[in-house]
Design a protein around this motif. Structure first.
Motif, mmCIF file in Angstrom:
data_model
loop_
_atom_site.group_PDB
_atom_site.id
_atom_site.type_symbol
_atom_site.label_atom_id
_atom_site.label_comp_id
_atom_site.label_asym_id
_atom_site.label_seq_id
_atom_site.Cartn_x
_atom_site.Cartn_y
_atom_site.Cartn_z
ATOM 1 N N CYS A 378 0.763 -1.279 0.318
ATOM 2 C CA CYS A 378 -0.109 0.095 0.129
ATOM 3 C C CYS A 378 1.059 1.238 -0.050
ATOM 4 C CB CYS A 378 -0.938 0.167 1.257
ATOM 5 S SG CYS A 378 0.115 0.065 2.835
ATOM 6 N N ASN A 391 1.284 -4.167 2.829
ATOM 7 C CA ASN A 391 -0.210 -3.712 3.113
ATOM 8 C C ASN A 391 -0.458 -4.523 4.364
ATOM 9 O OD1 ASN A 391 -2.828 -3.387 3.161
ATOM 10 N ND2 ASN A 391 -3.257 -4.563 0.951
ATOM 11 N N GLN B 18 -6.035 4.791 -0.561
ATOM 12 C CA GLN B 18 -5.281 3.553 -1.114
ATOM 13 C C GLN B 18 -6.101 3.375 -2.479
ATOM 14 O OE1 GLN B 18 -2.515 2.187 -0.295
ATOM 15 N NE2 GLN B 18 -2.482 3.433 1.229
ATOM 16 N N THR B 23 -7.858 -2.929 -0.796
ATOM 17 C CA THR B 23 -7.175 -2.310 0.471
ATOM 18 C C THR B 23 -7.852 -1.015 0.859
ATOM 19 O OG1 THR B 23 -5.174 -2.950 -0.734
ATOM 20 C CG2 THR B 23 -4.878 -1.409 0.807
#
Lengths: 393, 174
Positions: A378, A391, B18, B23
């Motif tokens: 991320c 992430n 994100q 995510t």
């Protein structure tokens, strides 16, 4: 013709027959030799000719006697020929059919064809130089005696000799140049401009240079050695595929793709399996020297990788960036390595990742974005720039 | 008791919206729960978007990250979808934050009423939110609009009836 000696026509212990061709007539220079039509035999060590009727009449000449050779196409009423240029007669030569001849080249005239294959095999033998690695029990005399360089010659032979001398000088220069690496760079550049080494020789040369540098190490880092080696390796494609040789259109692109496949394999492996198309473009054109490639031709050739089943692929990222990558270079591995690196360091920018892998920033960013797309990473987009984190969400 | 920040609060990517859909969903869920628990801890019922950006929730001074205006809007919109937030104006600059929805509040109040055996008795709204009896209860100090909403929720369930009295409103529980 005076380079030939009488022979019993038998092969020596370490000598192997490579090819033989019937219906070959010998020429002393441009004139027909006083011998009839016969069989030409090429062994690993010698060029042998035997009269077709009278088997007693057999002559031979060591391959080391050959300077270089060329094809001469057939014409109306004329058979195809191979012209062979020779070194001067060695001092201790055994007697042959000719005591003296005015010219230093002979011709093989192929009445019953077969010159293409003969030429190919002769080229192979001349490149491999097997007579050097496995000498026959009875020494075969070579023509590169001490007086060879001193003989004055004009015409083609003169030019050949000059080329030979220049090559030797280059060799000497390379040794000298280790005193000063930058001087060497200049000299090597000259060598490339003036002398057309066969590709294989070039590779050997660069390898020996790289080794010499390694020995000297000290002030030269491993990294520089590699760079220098690749610099040398990336020079010179012996016979580039051009529009002239392969016409235009699909066939041209196919041949080009094959050649690219051969030459890109090594650089790709060194760079972790992926290169930006721009980088490939520069590398290829530097290697091609004069026969420059247009960007369109390169792209079109790269598009053929898949249909030609070559181990390379052209890949277009979402951002439009095009790269050439090894087929073995799988996406999963790429993502896994990106994740590993990022996890290890906590977080990475594209620049840091590029430094870590020795990739271009553009490519390393693509890899990070790919890993992000797959949900393994991320991002943190702040004033400090774009950073990637594992992430954890 | 000081507010306990979730681990994400110190994770810099938390403050960047994100791009990856999966995510982002997880990130937004974390933001929603953080925003609600923060409001609950500080007993906040209304928020001003401009002010919110400067509040510690959306601005982590320690790691020098703050959530952008657009991202805050996205988080608020997510809260609205879940029924925890209502805009007070069309420009979406102020909002009501309901870290407990009216029905949930109503349930709490009703539990308290029945526990104390005061079903069938009448209360003023003031008594419920500020009376001595309710001190220590979670709904003590509940803002009037919220209290009224929760009672309305109870009314639709048939557990209470709101009555208008001369000096305000009252409620009778059943």
């Amino acid at each position: 013709m005076d380079r030939f000696s009488w022979s019993n026509g038998l092969l020596e212990i370490n000598e192997t027959l490579v090819i033989q061709q019937r219906g070959v007539r010998l020429y002393d220079g441009d004139d027909k030799a006083k011998l009839d039509v016969g069989v030409a035999l090429l062994s690993t060590h010698r060029l042998i000719w035997r009269d077709v009727k009278n088997h007693e009449c057999c002559i031979a000449m060591p391959l080391s006697q050959i300077v270089f050779f060329e094809e001469q196409a057939a014409g109306i009423g004329k058979s195809a020929k191979i012209v062979i240029h020779l070194h001067p007669v060695p001092a201790n030569k055994e007697p042959g059919p000719y005591q003296h001849s005015k010219v230093s080249y002979i011709k093989l005239s192929f009445k019953e064809h077969g010159q293409i294959e003969f030429y190919r095999r002769l080229t192979e033998e001349m490149n491999q130089k097997r007579w050097e690695s496995t000498p026959v029990s009875q020494p075969i005399h070579t023509g590169t005696g001490s007086q060879a360089g001193k003989t004055r010659a004009v015409g083609i032979v003169g030019i050949e000799r000059k080329i030979e001398e220049r090559r030797k000088e280059t060799d000497k220069n390379i040794s000298e140049a280790f005193e000063d690496l930058s001087k060497l760079m200049v000299k090597v550049k000259n060598a490339v401009v003036f002398i057309h080494f066969p590709a294989k020789e070039m590779v050997e040369l660069s390898r020996s240079i790289a080794n010499k540098i390694k020995d000297k190490q000290g002030d030269i880092t491993e990294d520089e050695t590699i760079r220098f080696k690749s610099y040398l390796l990336s020079m010179g494609i012996a016979n580039p595929v051009t529009r002239e040789t392969h016409g235009s259109g699909t066939h041209y692109h196919m041949q080009l793709a094959k050649q690219l496949g051969d030459m890109l394999q090594a650089p790709l492996e060194e760079r972790g399996g992926m290169m930006a198309l721009t980088e490939v473009y520069c590398l290829v054109n530097r290697a091609r020297g004069m026969e420059l490639l247009s960007p369109e031709d390169l792209v079109n050739a790269c598009k053929m990788f898949e249909s030609l089943k070559l181990p390379l692929r052209l890949r277009v990222f979402d951002s439009g960036v095009m790269v050439v990558q090894l087929q073995s270079h799988s996406e999963e591995e790429m993502i896994a390595s990106a994740l590993d690196n990022v996890s290890e360091k906590g977080s990475l920018t594209a620049e840091e990742f590029a430094k870590l892998l020795g990739l271009s920033v553009l490519l390393s960013k693509e890899r990070l974005l790919l890993a992000e797309k797959m949900g393994h990473l991320c991002r943190d987009d702040s004033v400090e720039g774009l950073r990637f984190y594992p992430n954890l969400f | 008791m000081s507010f306990e920040w979730p681990w994400q609060y110190n994770f810099p990517p938390f403050f960047t919206l994100q791009p990856n859909v999966d995510t982002r969903q997880k990130q937004l869920a974390a933001w929603c729960s953080l925003a609600l628990s923060y409001c609950r801890h500080h007993k906040l019922y209304t928020l001003d978007v401009m002010e919110a950006q400067e509040s510690p929730v959306f601005n982590n001074k320690k790691i020098e990250r703050k959530l952008s205006m657009e991202a805050i809007q996205v988080v608020f919109e997510e809260l609205r979808k879940k029924g925890n937030l209502e805009w007070l104006d069309k420009n979406k600059s102020r909002c009501l934050v309901m870290w407990r929805r009216p029905e949930e509040w109503g349930k709490l109040i009703y539990q308290w009423v029945s526990k104390n055996g005061m079903v069938n008795s009448v209360f003023t709204l003031y008594e419920l939110s500020n009376g001595d009896d309710t001190e220590g209860e979670e709904f003590h100090g509940l803002e009037d609009w919220m209290l009224l909403r929760s009672l309305q929720a109870l009314q639709t369930e048939g557990k209470a009836e709101i009555i208008t009295m001369d000096d305000g409103k009252g409620v009778k529980f059943f």
